[in-house]
Design a protein around this motif. Structure first.
Motif, PDB file in Angstrom:
ATOM      1  N   GLY A 141      10.426 -13.613   4.922  1.00  0.00           N
ATOM      2  CA  GLY A 141      10.630 -12.999   3.465  1.00  0.00           C
ATOM      3  C   GLY A 141       9.413 -13.304   2.889  1.00  0.00           C
ATOM      4  N   ARG A 142       9.603 -13.811   1.432  1.00  0.00           N
ATOM      5  CA  ARG A 142       8.726 -13.690   0.578  1.00  0.00           C
ATOM      6  C   ARG A 142       8.300 -15.334   0.369  1.00  0.00           C
ATOM      7  N   ASP A 199       6.628  -6.272 -10.231  1.00  0.00           N
ATOM      8  CA  ASP A 199       6.515  -7.169  -9.101  1.00  0.00           C
ATOM      9  C   ASP A 199       7.925  -6.682  -8.019  1.00  0.00           C
ATOM     10  N   ALA A 200       7.453  -6.423  -6.790  1.00  0.00           N
ATOM     11  CA  ALA A 200       8.447  -5.965  -5.733  1.00  0.00           C
ATOM     12  C   ALA A 200       8.336  -6.677  -4.521  1.00  0.00           C
ATOM     13  N   ARG A 201       9.205  -6.908  -3.675  1.00  0.00           N
ATOM     14  CA  ARG A 201       9.438  -7.587  -2.674  1.00  0.00           C
ATOM     15  C   ARG A 201       8.458  -6.668  -1.379  1.00  0.00           C
ATOM     16  N   GLU A 202       8.597  -5.436  -1.586  1.00  0.00           N
ATOM     17  CA  GLU A 202       8.182  -4.564  -0.367  1.00  0.00           C
ATOM     18  C   GLU A 202       7.664  -3.187  -1.230  1.00  0.00           C
ATOM     19  N   LEU A 212       8.852   1.200  -3.870  1.00  0.00           N
ATOM     20  CA  LEU A 212       8.809  -0.217  -4.108  1.00  0.00           C
ATOM     21  C   LEU A 212      10.517  -0.452  -4.186  1.00  0.00           C
ATOM     22  N   SER A 213      10.683  -1.803  -3.377  1.00  0.00           N
ATOM     23  CA  SER A 213      12.157  -2.185  -3.238  1.00  0.00           C
ATOM     24  C   SER A 213      12.189  -3.472  -3.878  1.00  0.00           C
ATOM     25  N   GLN A 214      13.267  -3.883  -4.530  1.00  0.00           N
ATOM     26  CA  GLN A 214      13.745  -4.955  -5.363  1.00  0.00           C
ATOM     27  C   GLN A 214      12.586  -5.069  -6.097  1.00  0.00           C
ATOM     28  N   ALA A 215      12.340  -4.085  -7.205  1.00  0.00           N
ATOM     29  CA  ALA A 215      11.070  -4.216  -8.118  1.00  0.00           C
ATOM     30  C   ALA A 215      11.745  -4.765  -9.462  1.00  0.00           C
TER      31      ALA A 215
END
Length: 221
Positions: A141-142, A199-202, A212-215
């Protein structure tokens, strides 16, 4: 001219020596890469020794591609030493075969391996590397402490849009740049004034735009 049987024999000796050196190099690369990935990802929640071994195996071809020229060189040297130790080169010279004639099979083998490496090995290695990076990203992941890919240079992009320009920074690049991980977007208006930070995870590039996902958006407003 050197006979076909003798040329085939010499060529087979060169191929066998090169493959032995190259195979041994690949095994060493896999072992060290596996140990490094094992050490870096042991704390991941989805950690699996078998999964890490497979990821490392997928990474080997792209690394081994840089070793192929040296494997060819040292394999050819080993083949010539073996032929010389068994006095086969002495017999060939005594039969009137020149140095250039028994070197010719080695040159043909080297050119053939170079063509195979360029046309077949390189695309396969690139595809397997992308697959390994994707699996490693899904595993860690991150968490940049666990993911060796995250320690490489960041990816920077400049994107123009209807409302202004955006500067994109990504820690990881997957699927040949079509998928970015750990993304930061700095958005500006047409006058160059700062508008927002995202800021996004992906980020996945689809239909001409980044999705963008989980932004998390931080705006000046």
């Amino acid at each position: 001219m050197i006979g076909r049987t003798l040329a085939t024999y010499f060529a087979s000796r060169f191929v066998r020596a090169i493959l032995i050196v190259f195979g041994f190099s690949c095994a060493i690369i896999w072992l060290f890469d596996f140990l490094e990935l094992f050490r870096r990802t042991a704390d991941a929640k989805a950690f699996s020794a078998g999964g890490i071994a497979l990821i490392s195996l997928f990474r080997v071809p792209s690394i081994a591609e840089q070793v192929l020229p040296f494997a060819t060189l040292f394999g050819a040297i080993a083949a010539f030493l073996g032929l010389s130790r068994n006095l086969e080169l002495v017999v060939a010279r005594a039969a009137g075969i020149s140095v250039w004639q028994f070197i010719a099979p080695a040159l043909v083998v080297a050119v053939t391996l170079g063509a195979i490496g360029t046309t077949l090995w390189n695309p396969i290695a690139a595809g397997l590397k992308d697959r390994a990076e994707e699996q490693l990203y899904e595993l860690t992941g991150r968490d940049k402490r666990l993911n060796p890919i995250a320690s490489t240079s960041d990816v920077w992009l400049r994107q123009d849009g209807p409302n202004g320009e955006s500067v994109i920074r990504a820690r990881q690049s997957l699927d040949q740049g079509a998928r970015l991980g750990d993304v930061t977007v700095m958005s500006f208006d047409r006058q160059g004034r700062f508008r927002a930070r995202i800021d996004a995870r992906e980020a996945v590039f689809a239909d001409g735009a980044w999705v963008l996902s989980q932004a998390l958006v931080r705006s000046e407003d």
